[in-house]
Design a protein around this motif. Structure first.
Motif, mmCIF file in Angstrom:
data_model
loop_
_atom_site.group_PDB
_atom_site.id
_atom_site.type_symbol
_atom_site.label_atom_id
_atom_site.label_comp_id
_atom_site.label_asym_id
_atom_site.label_seq_id
_atom_site.Cartn_x
_atom_site.Cartn_y
_atom_site.Cartn_z
ATOM 1 N N GLU A 1 137.223 44.707 54.162
ATOM 2 C CA GLU A 1 135.778 45.359 53.960
ATOM 3 C C GLU A 1 136.019 46.756 53.765
ATOM 4 N N LYS A 2 137.401 47.076 53.416
ATOM 5 C CA LYS A 2 137.724 48.238 52.795
ATOM 6 C C LYS A 2 137.885 48.145 51.172
ATOM 7 N N ARG A 3 137.402 48.928 50.197
ATOM 8 C CA ARG A 3 137.556 48.824 48.930
ATOM 9 C C ARG A 3 138.009 50.002 48.305
ATOM 10 N N HIS A 4 139.074 49.920 47.804
ATOM 11 C CA HIS A 4 139.732 51.285 47.177
ATOM 12 C C HIS A 4 139.232 51.505 45.904
ATOM 13 N N ASP A 5 139.444 52.693 45.531
ATOM 14 C CA ASP A 5 138.944 53.300 44.231
ATOM 15 C C ASP A 5 140.024 52.759 43.309
ATOM 16 N N GLU A 6 139.543 52.237 42.275
ATOM 17 C CA GLU A 6 140.451 51.707 41.635
ATOM 18 C C GLU A 6 141.239 52.803 40.637
ATOM 19 N N LYS A 7 141.101 54.070 40.624
ATOM 20 C CA LYS A 7 142.086 55.054 40.266
ATOM 21 C C LYS A 7 143.364 55.104 41.297
ATOM 22 N N SER A 8 143.234 54.386 42.408
ATOM 23 C CA SER A 8 144.464 54.590 43.385
ATOM 24 C C SER A 8 145.371 53.509 43.133
ATOM 25 N N TYR A 9 145.146 52.513 42.322
ATOM 26 C CA TYR A 9 146.132 51.486 41.968
ATOM 27 C C TYR A 9 147.210 51.886 41.133
ATOM 28 N N THR A 10 147.995 51.646 41.548
ATOM 29 C CA THR A 10 149.465 51.947 40.567
ATOM 30 C C THR A 10 149.957 50.808 39.875
ATOM 31 N N ILE A 11 150.028 50.925 38.664
ATOM 32 C CA ILE A 11 150.523 49.805 37.729
ATOM 33 C C ILE A 11 151.767 50.077 36.889
ATOM 34 N N GLU A 12 152.758 49.193 37.202
ATOM 35 C CA GLU A 12 154.085 49.571 36.662
ATOM 36 C C GLU A 12 154.171 48.410 35.679
ATOM 37 N N THR A 13 154.630 49.144 34.476
ATOM 38 C CA THR A 13 155.101 48.258 33.119
ATOM 39 C C THR A 13 156.332 47.833 33.227
ATOM 40 N N LEU A 14 156.791 46.667 33.347
ATOM 41 C CA LEU A 14 158.313 46.320 33.525
ATOM 42 C C LEU A 14 158.794 45.857 32.009
ATOM 43 N N SER B 1 149.375 55.096 36.113
ATOM 44 C CA SER B 1 148.238 55.302 36.808
ATOM 45 C C SER B 1 146.972 55.082 36.120
ATOM 46 N N TYR B 2 146.139 53.984 36.103
ATOM 47 C CA TYR B 2 144.942 53.915 35.403
ATOM 48 C C TYR B 2 143.775 54.732 36.054
ATOM 49 N N PRO B 3 143.088 55.268 35.145
ATOM 50 C CA PRO B 3 141.768 56.025 35.782
ATOM 51 C C PRO B 3 140.707 55.178 36.525
ATOM 52 N N ALA B 4 139.952 55.495 37.076
ATOM 53 C CA ALA B 4 139.224 54.764 37.931
ATOM 54 C C ALA B 4 138.012 54.211 37.114
ATOM 55 N N ARG B 5 137.652 53.002 37.281
ATOM 56 C CA ARG B 5 136.882 52.235 36.601
ATOM 57 C C ARG B 5 135.523 51.765 37.622
ATOM 58 N N THR B 6 134.578 51.360 37.180
ATOM 59 C CA THR B 6 133.482 51.004 37.783
ATOM 60 C C THR B 6 133.571 49.488 38.210
ATOM 61 N N ARG B 7 133.501 49.233 39.597
ATOM 62 C CA ARG B 7 133.619 48.095 40.189
ATOM 63 C C ARG B 7 132.417 47.021 39.745
ATOM 64 N N GLN B 8 132.870 45.705 39.080
ATOM 65 C CA GLN B 8 131.999 45.012 38.811
ATOM 66 C C GLN B 8 131.428 44.370 40.126
ATOM 67 N N SER B 9 129.493 45.275 39.994
ATOM 68 C CA SER B 9 128.601 44.562 40.946
ATOM 69 C C SER B 9 128.972 43.255 40.994
ATOM 70 N N ILE C 1 143.247 46.695 35.286
ATOM 71 C CA ILE C 1 143.190 47.776 34.400
ATOM 72 C C ILE C 1 142.218 47.270 33.459
ATOM 73 N N ASP C 2 141.097 46.272 33.707
ATOM 74 C CA ASP C 2 139.968 46.069 32.682
ATOM 75 C C ASP C 2 139.011 45.623 33.496
ATOM 76 N N PRO C 3 137.840 46.309 33.594
ATOM 77 C CA PRO C 3 136.891 45.807 34.576
ATOM 78 C C PRO C 3 136.115 44.545 33.787
ATOM 79 N N LYS C 4 136.416 44.285 32.705
ATOM 80 C CA LYS C 4 135.712 43.235 32.065
ATOM 81 C C LYS C 4 136.799 41.949 32.116
#
Length: 751
Positions: free
Chosen positions: A119-132, A3-11, A350-353
């Protein structure tokens, strides 16, 4: 799970229009994307405007989907013409945006029948990323290949160093020969110059390959769960067969992604009534499916695919929940795999940029032996991973996802280039964003099934690359590329130069027979010792080059290496003519801008791959040789054979003794590796294709279709390139050339 930490969403050719503003030198108009909602107005209908799949919100229960459409009822286009141009006077690729303020233009914005949570935007820390897997390209590079492939930069360095040494020594010997014999070897210099022009782009690519010595390491990721970003999936089409578009649409609607978090929009630039009806019917099963055909006003530039994407990007802002956080685009024929979105979106979050992630374009209808070398395996398995290793992956036109905020930051989809994909990724890199290449088989499409379609597709790509390079000043300087890294600038420059040097490749092909038929010698030397060392260095360069080819082409397959080089040779006249007509010749001398036509919409009466509908041999030869200008290849083959024969006869009649004859033949027609033989074989390919075209089964036979859902996916056997016995001819030829060079090399020690 990580689980990746929260990141600021690109205005198309079939599109029946010509763009009068498509000059490659036209400035890039900016098309800002609207962010404010459009007020609701009564439903109105027009047969000439955009179409939206919406429900009648006045009905208490869902009814048959209606097609309310915005309309424009002015009697004269001139009355609102001024509003269709931006502040700088450049036409907008999205005229609907400006017509919305017209009293006679109406857009319905009733609530969509698609129940979504956009209309609902999730906090990015809630995204679960699995490495296969540690590497995303495990299906293309097994461990033994990966370990060998790591040696590629080393072998590339050795091959480049050997060739530079050989080339420099050739120049040295020519200079000394002129001093010794007090004459100028004009033809030898011409051959050196031509060889240098051919080698230049190849050497640039190889030098760029060496820069990736640190290797590429991108994991295979999946975003899991129901909490995922919102995505607008665009399927761009213009004149393709309806069944092809529908196969892509069904597969896109059925991807493994929460239904309420993505929607699919078919962007039809051909306004096909049959396709619209089919989408209407399909939307009953898939409520997240929409159809949109943008307005095209006569005499107003449409900007081809970029304009279509702009229309779709604006259209989704009017739907319930507004626009998605990401846009994913598919070509009309590209069938996505079920985990397509979960794979590419995982790399985005996983990368806001990270602005853009693109998978390779793979195909399921490539004929056995791939006679025209239509697969993009060299690019997507060798070049694109190298670019990604250097942090400068390009968008390859389909299957990609782009961050909407990043797109808005560069002013929307750029126009003025036939390669809007590379233009977009270049502007993103120039603005400081990141791009990535996801090396997985996530989409499978179709290559053009006609010779004419293949020519138009490849020449369009070359022209688009040059148009983009000119607009960005070859990425060397300028405001649009100020954020580019050194590797990004180098990559853009190398690929642009490669496109431009197609002209010099054509000149080089003509140089060898001209030198031979004029009686000149290809290689100059002042004494036998210099000749021996030229042979030794030539042999060393050839052997190291062959080893380098074998290592470098491991991801795509060694067989493709030499065949891809041959395809570049026979395509050189077409690329050169396209560049000259589009960039150099004035209109009164035949110069003209190349119009866009989608690959899937390009038809041919030859049906050369259909055994039942295939045109007769005479018709195929007439169209291929005359209409497609392949008579130039035939004339070239005759010219080369005549020149080699003439040079050989002169040597036999004038040489005094067997030793002098061998030296004469060696320094004229038979200097290793006998490039004229490789050129003749390459230029014979389109003629051979016309006489013995490949036979392909019906497209339906290449697919596994679910009888219940109608969803079709390519059969596993057709996802891979298939080679027959005939392809061994290419290896036999190159092995023969290598053996000949080896014989000359060892013979030089005794003669």
């Amino acid at each position: 799970m990580i689980s990746y930490p929260a990141r600021t969403r690109q205005s198309s050719q079939n599109s029946n229009f010509t763009d009068p503003y498509s000059s490659p030198y036209a400035s890039r108009p900016v098309s800002p994307l609207p962010t404010t909602p459009i007020p609701q107005t009564p439903i109105s209908h027009s047969a000439t405007s955009s179409r939206v799949l919406l429900l009648d919100h006045n009905s208490p229960t869902p009814s048959r989907p209606q097609t309310p459409r915005p309309y424009y009822t002015h009697d004269s286009f001139a009355s609102s013409q001024s509003t269709l141009f931006g502040a700088n006077g450049y036409p907008s690729p999205n005229p609907e945006k400006y017509l919305e303020n017209d009293d006679n233009y109406s857009t319905d914005t009733t609530k969509s029948r698609h129940v979504n949570t956009f209309e609902k935007r999730h906090d990015e820390k809630s995204y679960t990323i699995e490495t296969l897997a540690t590497h995303d390209d495990v299906e293309f590079l097994p461990p033994w290949k990966r370990n060998l492939y790591r040696l590629s930069p080393i072998f590339t360095f050795l091959a480049v160093a050997a060739y530079f040494t050989y080339y420099a020594y050739r120049i040295h010997c020519t200079v000394y020969a002129q001093r010794a014999y007090h004459k100028i070897y004009i033809m030898a210099w011409l051959f050196i110059a031509a060889e240098g022009c051919v080698a230049c782009p190849a050497l640039l690519h190889q030098l760029y390959q060496m820069l990736s010595i640190r290797g590429r390491s991108r994991p295979k990721l999946r975003i899991r769960g129901e909490e995922v970003p919102t995505v607008d999936v665009f399927i761009t089409c213009c004149g393709e067969d309806v069944d092809i578009v529908l196969d892509t649409t069904r597969a896109a609607c059925a991807v493994d992604y929460p239904r309420e978090r993505f929607r699919v929009v078919v962007l039809d630039d051909g306004k096909d009534a049959e396709l619209e009806k089919a989408c209407n019917d399909l939307s009953i099963e898939y409520p997240n499916l929409f159809y949109h055909a943008r307005i095209k006003i006569k005499a107003v530039p449409h900007h081809f695919k970029a304009g279509n994407l702009t229309g779709g990007t604006d259209f989704v802002t009017k739907l319930e929940g507004a626009e998605g956080e990401y846009i994913a685009a598919l070509d009309a024929d590209m069938i996505p795999e079920p985990d397509w979105l979960r794979a590419i979106i995982a790399h985005m979050v996983i990368d806001p940029k990270m602005a853009l992630v693109c998978p390779p374009q793979l195909f399921y209808n490539v004929p056995n032996n791939d006679p025209l070398v239509q697969s993009l395996d060299t690019f997507v398995h060798v070049m694109e991973p190298t670019k990604d290793a250097n942090g400068v992956a390009w968008c390859t036109g389909s299957g990609y996802a782009i961050r909407r905020s990043a797109l808005e930051s560069i002013g929307g989809w750029p126009v003025g280039s036939l390669a809007e994909d590379t233009f977009t990724s270049s502007l993103l890199l120039g603005s400081g964003w990141k791009t990535a290449f996801c090396h997985e088989g996530l989409q499978y499409g179709t290559v053009p099934d006609t010779f004419t379609g293949h020519l138009k597709q490849r020449t369009r790509w070359t022209l688009g690359t040059l148009q983009t390079a000119l607009k960005l000043k070859f990425c060397l300087f300028g405001e649009l590329v100020k954020g580019m890294s050194f590797f990004a600038r180098l990559s853009a420059f190398v690929f642009a130069i490669d496109a431009f040097f197609k002209i010099f490749l054509l000149i080089a092909l003509l140089t060898i027979p001209i030198v031979l038929i004029s009686g000149g010698q290809l290689v100059a030397y002042s004494d036998n010792n210099q000749l021996r060392w030229q042979i030794r260095l030539c042999f060393t360069s050839l052997v190291l080059t062959r080893f380098n080819e074998w290592i470098t082409y491991l991801p795509s397959g060694y067989r493709l290496a030499q065949r891809d080089t041959g395809a570049q040779m026979w395509m050189a006249p077409f690329h050169a003519m396209t560049i000259v007509r589009s960039f150099i010749l004035p209109s009164w001398l035949g110069g003209k801008a190349m119009a866009f036509s989608s690959s899937g919409s390009i038809k041919s009466e030859l049906n050369e791959r259909d055994p039942k509908l295939r045109a007769p041999l005479f018709t195929r030869l007439k169209v291929t040789l005359w209409d497609c200008d392949v008579y130039l290849h035939l004339l070239y083959i005759i010219f080369v054979i005549t020149a080699v024969t003439y040079s050989t006869v002169i040597g036999i009649t004038k040489a005094d003794g067997i030793h002098n004859l061998l030296i004469y033949l060696l320094t004229h027609a038979f200097w290793p590796p006998m490039l004229w033989l490789l050129c003749v074989t390459a230029c014979a390919e389109p003629i051979k294709y016309a006489i013995w075209p490949p036979t392909m089964p019906d497209r339906e036979e290449l697919l596994d279709r679910d009888p219940k859902t109608g969803i079709a996916r390519p059969k596993e056997s057709w996802k891979k390139t298939r080679y027959g016995k005939l392809t061994f001819w290419h290896e036999t030829q190159y092995s023969g050339v290598t053996i000949f060079t080896s014989v000359v090399f060892f013979g030089a020690f005794f003669v």
